[in-house]
Design an enzyme around this catalytic site. Structure first.
Site, short mmCIF file in Angstrom:
data_model
loop_
_atom_site.label_atom_id
_atom_site.label_comp_id
_atom_site.label_asym_id
_atom_site.label_seq_id
_atom_site.Cartn_x
_atom_site.Cartn_y
_atom_site.Cartn_z
N TRP A 180 27.21 51.08 42.47
CA TRP A 180 26.88 50.13 41.41
C TRP A 180 25.36 49.98 41.36
O TRP A 180 24.73 49.78 42.41
CB TRP A 180 27.57 48.79 41.72
CG TRP A 180 27.30 47.70 40.74
CD1 TRP A 180 27.37 47.78 39.37
CD2 TRP A 180 26.93 46.34 41.04
NE1 TRP A 180 27.09 46.56 38.82
CE2 TRP A 180 26.81 45.66 39.81
CE3 TRP A 180 26.71 45.64 42.22
CZ2 TRP A 180 26.46 44.31 39.73
CZ3 TRP A 180 26.37 44.30 42.15
CH2 TRP A 180 26.26 43.64 40.93
N ASP A 261 32.07 44.89 49.70
CA ASP A 261 31.91 44.34 48.37
C ASP A 261 33.29 44.38 47.72
O ASP A 261 33.82 45.45 47.43
CB ASP A 261 30.90 45.18 47.57
CG ASP A 261 30.69 44.63 46.17
OD1 ASP A 261 31.38 43.66 45.79
OD2 ASP A 261 29.82 45.16 45.44
N LYS A 297 36.22 39.56 37.68
CA LYS A 297 37.19 40.45 37.04
C LYS A 297 38.62 39.98 37.25
O LYS A 297 39.39 39.89 36.31
CB LYS A 297 37.07 41.87 37.58
CG LYS A 297 35.71 42.27 38.06
CD LYS A 297 34.83 42.77 36.96
CE LYS A 297 33.43 42.92 37.51
NZ LYS A 297 32.57 43.75 36.73
N1 KET Z 1 30.07 44.58 42.94
C1 KET Z 1 30.46 45.61 42.16
C2 KET Z 1 30.89 46.87 42.80
C3 KET Z 1 30.44 45.44 40.77
O1 KET Z 1 30.84 46.46 40.03
C4 KET Z 1 30.00 44.22 40.20
C5 KET Z 1 29.95 44.08 38.75
C6 KET Z 1 29.64 43.20 41.08
C7 KET Z 1 29.67 43.40 42.45
C8 KET Z 1 29.16 41.87 40.64
O2 KET Z 1 29.88 41.19 39.73
P1 KET Z 1 29.69 39.62 39.56
O3 KET Z 1 29.81 39.42 38.11
O4 KET Z 1 28.34 39.24 40.09
O5 KET Z 1 30.77 39.01 40.35
N2 KET Z 1 29.97 45.07 37.96
C9 KET Z 1 30.02 45.08 36.50
C10 KET Z 1 29.18 44.08 35.81
C11 KET Z 1 27.72 44.16 36.11
O6 KET Z 1 27.13 45.23 36.18
O7 KET Z 1 27.14 43.07 36.27
C12 KET Z 1 29.78 46.52 36.01
O8 KET Z 1 29.51 47.41 36.81
O9 KET Z 1 29.90 46.74 34.80
#
Ligand code: KET
Length: 451
Positions: A180, A261, A297
């Site tokens: 990511w 994560d 999510k």
């Molecule tokens: N870890 C991973 C692997 C991840 O894909 C995300 C979010 C997060 C943590 C953090 O999400 P949060 O909203 O802070 O709980 N990924 C998606 C959104 C983004 O990039 O912010 C994405 O990859 O589209």
């Protein structure tokens, strides 16, 4: 510093400022110096901006895709960039259980808006630890887990990263190649040194397990290793349970520190327990680890920014000290976390019926994603699109790592108004039965066109 006499200036705006100053300084005890004012770069009166030297920063590689999508007036545009769930109608989804929980919270007039403690909502923390480690986790029973509410997955990773940078003897964190896009930035800013380990094999579009074992085997003892608990982003490729067991043995034998994560619990298999298995295997051996959880999510609470960081320790005594130090990381960062999202989660996790209803809604989201994989695969097969597209159905979680290159992605955006990250990742959750043919047409066109 230069003194300016505004009264004699030829500019109308300077004369207006001069008049204003005369008015303000006419009182005997005026705080403003009589008849003149000191012009400093930040006085707002003269000169250019102190920030004029800045260059325009690029948009974020993931969130910038939505910015570009929003600007596109095309009626057929399709956003497969950010990992955010959409319904068959292409609309964002607020889960029914979330609506119910919010109603309960609103109906309860005894609820207040006081600051939460630095560690957040205590009940939420306890329930979050149970959700990820399991109801019967010995680590929880033995009070060896400390959990703090953080600002979603990102905030949990950042707080965990800063804690490790301050208090752990090894400052290097190994992240998967690729990963990511925010991971390297989060951990670098937290004060850690970021290195990568092999993970994905583009030739098989699967796991490079040998490379992974070699790289972790060669990491200095004690290094931190970031592990995607399930539904690896961006590749959609997860180790099997047998492979996880090998990873665990290797990491424990070298004293490597696991930092999980967990942004997609329930989204990979549709089962919360199945998706948490790799973490529980590490906790079951009695060793220490960190876990960052996100409810963005799996509960659809994206913008509520609700998540948790758990640190599993060897003893209750150590866990207490760890928590005291986590508070010192959090307090100057954002003082304490928000109350609303964590309250929603607590209502759902504490109530048997709501919890059950949540698991059904979560499974429905996961199933819809799996059905999109099948539909896209079939659509490409029906078009006779050259290439092996079985990875679309083999990969797991929210994303398919298509194998399309940046030039192909750019063609699809320009000609088909399909938005995705330049590494060829598509969010399967953004697709619907109605939009699959459009995506399949675009992929077919781009792989068959002579470049
Ligand atoms: N870890 C991973 C692997 C991840 O894909 C995300 C979010 C997060 C943590 C953090 O999400 P949060 O909203 O802070 O709980 N990924 C998606 C959104 C983004 O990039 O912010 C994405 O990859 O589209």
């Amino acid at each position: 510093m230069k003194t300016i006499d505004f009264s004699s200036s030829s500019s109308p705006s300077d004369r207006r400022i001069g008049a204003l100053l005369r008015h303000l300084t006419s009182g005997a005890d005026s705080p403003i110096a009589k008849s003149s004012v000191l012009a400093s770069p930040t006085s707002g009166v003269t000169g250019g901006s102190v920030f004029a030297h800045l260059v325009q920063a690029p948009e974020d590689p993931i969130l910038g895709v939505t910015v570009a999508y929003n600007k596109d007036p095309s009626p057929i545009k399709l956003n497969l960039g950010v990992g955010a769930y959409r319904t068959e109608e292409g609309k964002p989804l607020v889960l029914n259980v979330v609506r119910k929980a919010e109603q309960q919270l609103i109906n309860d007039r005894s609820r207040i808006k006081e600051y939460l403690p630095i560690v957040g909502l205590v009940e939420f923390n306890k329930l979050s630890a149970k959700l990820i480690l399991g109801d019967d986790s010995p680590a929880i029973r033995e009070n060896r887990v400390t959990t703090v509410e953080c600002l979603s997955g990102t905030g949990s990773l950042r707080v965990g990263g800063e804690f490790l940078a301050k208090h752990y003897h090894q400052k290097t964190i190994y992240i998967t190649q690729p990963t990511w896009g925010n991971h390297p930035k989060i951990f670098t800013l937290a004060g850690l040194t970021v290195k990568t380990y092999r993970y994905y094999d583009p030739s098989t579009r699967g796991l490079n397990f040998q490379g992974l074992l070699e790289d972790l085997g060669a990491a200095p003892p004690g290094s931190i290793v970031l592990l995607h608990a399930c539904a690896h982003n961006p590749t959609g490729v997860d180790p099997t349970i047998q492979q996880w067991e090998q990873i665990r043995k290797l990491m424990r034998s070298k004293g490597l520190m696991p930092f999980f994560d967990s942004a997609y619990q329930g989204f990979a298999s549709g089962s919360l327990d199945t998706d948490a298995k790799p973490i529980r295997m590490f906790v079951a051996d009695g060793g220490e680890c960190l876990v960052a959880q996100s409810y963005a999510k799996n509960m659809g609470l994206y913008g509520e920014r609700v998540g948790a960081l758990s640190i599993v320790c060897k003893s209750a005594d150590v866990a207490g000290k760890v928590e005291s130090q986590l508070k010192l990381v959090i307090r100057p960062m954002y003082s304490s976390p928000p109350i609303h999202g964590a309250s929603i989660v607590a209502v759902i996790l504490r109530d048997k019926n709501l919890f059950h209803e949540w698991t059904l809604e979560l499974k429905a989201m996961a199933d819809r994603i799996i059905s999109m994989r099948k539909q896209l695969f079939e659509a490409l097969r029906a078009r006779g699109t050259p290439g092996d597209w079985t990875h679309i159905i083999k990969q797991i979680g929210m994303f398919t790592f298509t194998g399309l290159n940046p030039a192909q992605v750019s063609f699809m955006t320009k000609e088909y108004h399909i938005y995705m990250t330049s590494d060829g990742r598509i969010s399967m959750a953004g697709l619907s039965s109605k939009t699959v043919p459009h995506l399949a047409d675009a992929i077919h066109a781009v792989v068959t066109k002579a470049v």
